[in-house]
Design a protein around this motif. Sequence first.
Motif, PDB file in Angstrom:
ATOM      1  N   ARG A  91      32.493  51.169  41.244  1.00 40.66           N
ATOM      2  CA  ARG A  91      33.804  50.797  40.726  1.00 40.66           C
ATOM      3  C   ARG A  91      34.511  49.934  41.769  1.00 40.66           C
ATOM      4  O   ARG A  91      34.392  50.177  42.970  1.00 40.66           O
ATOM      5  CB  ARG A  91      34.608  52.064  40.440  1.00 40.66           C
ATOM      6  CG  ARG A  91      36.028  51.777  39.962  1.00 40.66           C
ATOM      7  CD  ARG A  91      36.803  53.035  39.688  1.00 40.66           C
ATOM      8  NE  ARG A  91      36.981  53.771  40.926  1.00 40.66           N
ATOM      9  CZ  ARG A  91      37.143  55.087  40.993  1.00 40.66           C
ATOM     10  NH1 ARG A  91      37.111  55.814  39.911  1.00 40.66           N
ATOM     11  NH2 ARG A  91      37.309  55.680  42.151  1.00 40.66           N
ATOM     12  N   ASN A  92      35.182  48.914  41.318  1.00 44.97           N
ATOM     13  CA  ASN A  92      35.919  47.955  42.140  1.00 44.97           C
ATOM     14  C   ASN A  92      35.041  46.939  42.863  1.00 44.97           C
ATOM     15  O   ASN A  92      35.576  46.075  43.552  1.00 44.97           O
ATOM     16  CB  ASN A  92      36.875  48.637  43.120  1.00 44.97           C
ATOM     17  CG  ASN A  92      38.057  49.241  42.397  1.00 44.97           C
ATOM     18  OD1 ASN A  92      38.553  48.674  41.428  1.00 44.97           O
ATOM     19  ND2 ASN A  92      38.494  50.405  42.840  1.00 44.97           N
ATOM     20  N   ASP A  93      33.701  47.025  42.732  1.00 48.95           N
ATOM     21  CA  ASP A  93      32.863  45.937  43.242  1.00 48.95           C
ATOM     22  C   ASP A  93      33.197  44.684  42.442  1.00 48.95           C
ATOM     23  O   ASP A  93      33.530  44.753  41.256  1.00 48.95           O
ATOM     24  CB  ASP A  93      31.372  46.272  43.103  1.00 48.95           C
ATOM     25  CG  ASP A  93      30.875  47.193  44.200  1.00 48.95           C
ATOM     26  OD1 ASP A  93      31.642  47.488  45.135  1.00 48.95           O
ATOM     27  OD2 ASP A  93      29.703  47.621  44.108  1.00 48.95           O
ATOM     28  N   ARG A  94      33.081  43.526  43.088  1.00 46.76           N
ATOM     29  CA  ARG A  94      33.493  42.272  42.460  1.00 46.76           C
ATOM     30  C   ARG A  94      32.329  41.566  41.772  1.00 46.76           C
ATOM     31  O   ARG A  94      31.185  41.673  42.205  1.00 46.76           O
ATOM     32  CB  ARG A  94      34.091  41.335  43.499  1.00 46.76           C
ATOM     33  CG  ARG A  94      35.307  41.898  44.177  1.00 46.76           C
ATOM     34  CD  ARG A  94      35.947  40.984  45.172  1.00 46.76           C
ATOM     35  NE  ARG A  94      34.988  40.278  46.009  1.00 46.76           N
ATOM     36  CZ  ARG A  94      35.305  39.243  46.770  1.00 46.76           C
ATOM     37  NH1 ARG A  94      36.528  38.788  46.808  1.00 46.76           N
ATOM     38  NH2 ARG A  94      34.393  38.644  47.508  1.00 46.76           N
TER      39      ARG A  94
ATOM     40  N   CYS B  13      39.603  40.078  32.133  1.00 50.14           N
ATOM     41  CA  CYS B  13      38.641  39.187  32.771  1.00 50.14           C
ATOM     42  C   CYS B  13      38.276  38.140  31.734  1.00 50.14           C
ATOM     43  O   CYS B  13      37.275  38.264  31.022  1.00 50.14           O
ATOM     44  CB  CYS B  13      37.419  39.961  33.255  1.00 50.14           C
ATOM     45  SG  CYS B  13      36.229  38.941  34.138  1.00 50.14           S
TER      46      CYS B  13
ATOM     47  N   TYR C 260      37.101  35.971  40.454  1.00 49.75           N
ATOM     48  CA  TYR C 260      36.557  37.325  40.586  1.00 49.75           C
ATOM     49  C   TYR C 260      37.195  38.302  39.614  1.00 49.75           C
ATOM     50  O   TYR C 260      38.380  38.219  39.322  1.00 49.75           O
ATOM     51  CB  TYR C 260      36.771  37.847  42.012  1.00 49.75           C
ATOM     52  CG  TYR C 260      35.776  37.315  42.997  1.00 49.75           C
ATOM     53  CD1 TYR C 260      34.495  37.843  43.059  1.00 49.75           C
ATOM     54  CD2 TYR C 260      36.111  36.296  43.871  1.00 49.75           C
ATOM     55  CE1 TYR C 260      33.565  37.362  43.968  1.00 49.75           C
ATOM     56  CE2 TYR C 260      35.193  35.806  44.792  1.00 49.75           C
ATOM     57  CZ  TYR C 260      33.923  36.352  44.824  1.00 49.75           C
ATOM     58  OH  TYR C 260      33.015  35.867  45.718  1.00 49.75           O
ATOM     59  N   CYS C 261      36.375  39.238  39.142  1.00 56.30           N
ATOM     60  CA  CYS C 261      36.814  40.399  38.373  1.00 56.30           C
ATOM     61  C   CYS C 261      36.221  41.620  39.071  1.00 56.30           C
ATOM     62  O   CYS C 261      35.358  41.481  39.940  1.00 56.30           O
ATOM     63  CB  CYS C 261      36.308  40.315  36.933  1.00 56.30           C
ATOM     64  SG  CYS C 261      36.918  38.882  36.018  1.00 56.30           S
ATOM     65  N   ARG C 262      36.672  42.811  38.686  1.00 58.21           N
ATOM     66  CA  ARG C 262      36.171  44.051  39.299  1.00 58.21           C
ATOM     67  C   ARG C 262      35.660  45.000  38.222  1.00 58.21           C
ATOM     68  O   ARG C 262      36.154  45.007  37.106  1.00 58.21           O
ATOM     69  CB  ARG C 262      37.277  44.740  40.086  1.00 58.21           C
ATOM     70  CG  ARG C 262      37.741  43.948  41.281  1.00 58.21           C
ATOM     71  CD  ARG C 262      38.886  44.638  42.032  1.00 58.21           C
ATOM     72  NE  ARG C 262      40.057  44.753  41.199  1.00 58.21           N
ATOM     73  CZ  ARG C 262      40.703  45.902  40.958  1.00 58.21           C
ATOM     74  NH1 ARG C 262      40.300  47.023  41.496  1.00 58.21           N
ATOM     75  NH2 ARG C 262      41.758  45.922  40.173  1.00 58.21           N
TER      76      ARG C 262
END
Length: 121
Positions: free
Chosen positions: A91-94, A71, A108-110
């Motif tokens: 986890r995996n929310d942006r 990121c 976006y990153c996660r």
Amino acid sequence: MRGAVLAAAALLTVGMLGAGKSDPLAGRIAGAPVRCIDLRQLNGPEIVDSQTILYHQSGKRTWKTGPVGECASLRPLDTLIVDVYGGQLCRNDRFRTVSTGMSIPSGYCRFRDFTPYDRVK
């Protein structure tokens, strides 16, 4: 001679800035990572570096997470914009970042899993 003195002063200043950095998780013990954390009890986020984001919960617990993969836009002093669904961060929310003085957010990153770090008594 004056140039040498200025160069030495600059090196000393840089050395002092680097020495002033401390580990924000020093004196804490890591627990088992979890998939989600409850946002109602948290302060933060605090971006430490390109791989570390901290959320503080009271004085005792700090949650450590970071991005899944690279990121490049994640830097200290940036503002984190998080897409939250419900009262938890998982986890995996942006998330995206906005740099100081800028108005256009990054791509976006996660999030990775969240690891609790508790203060040692």
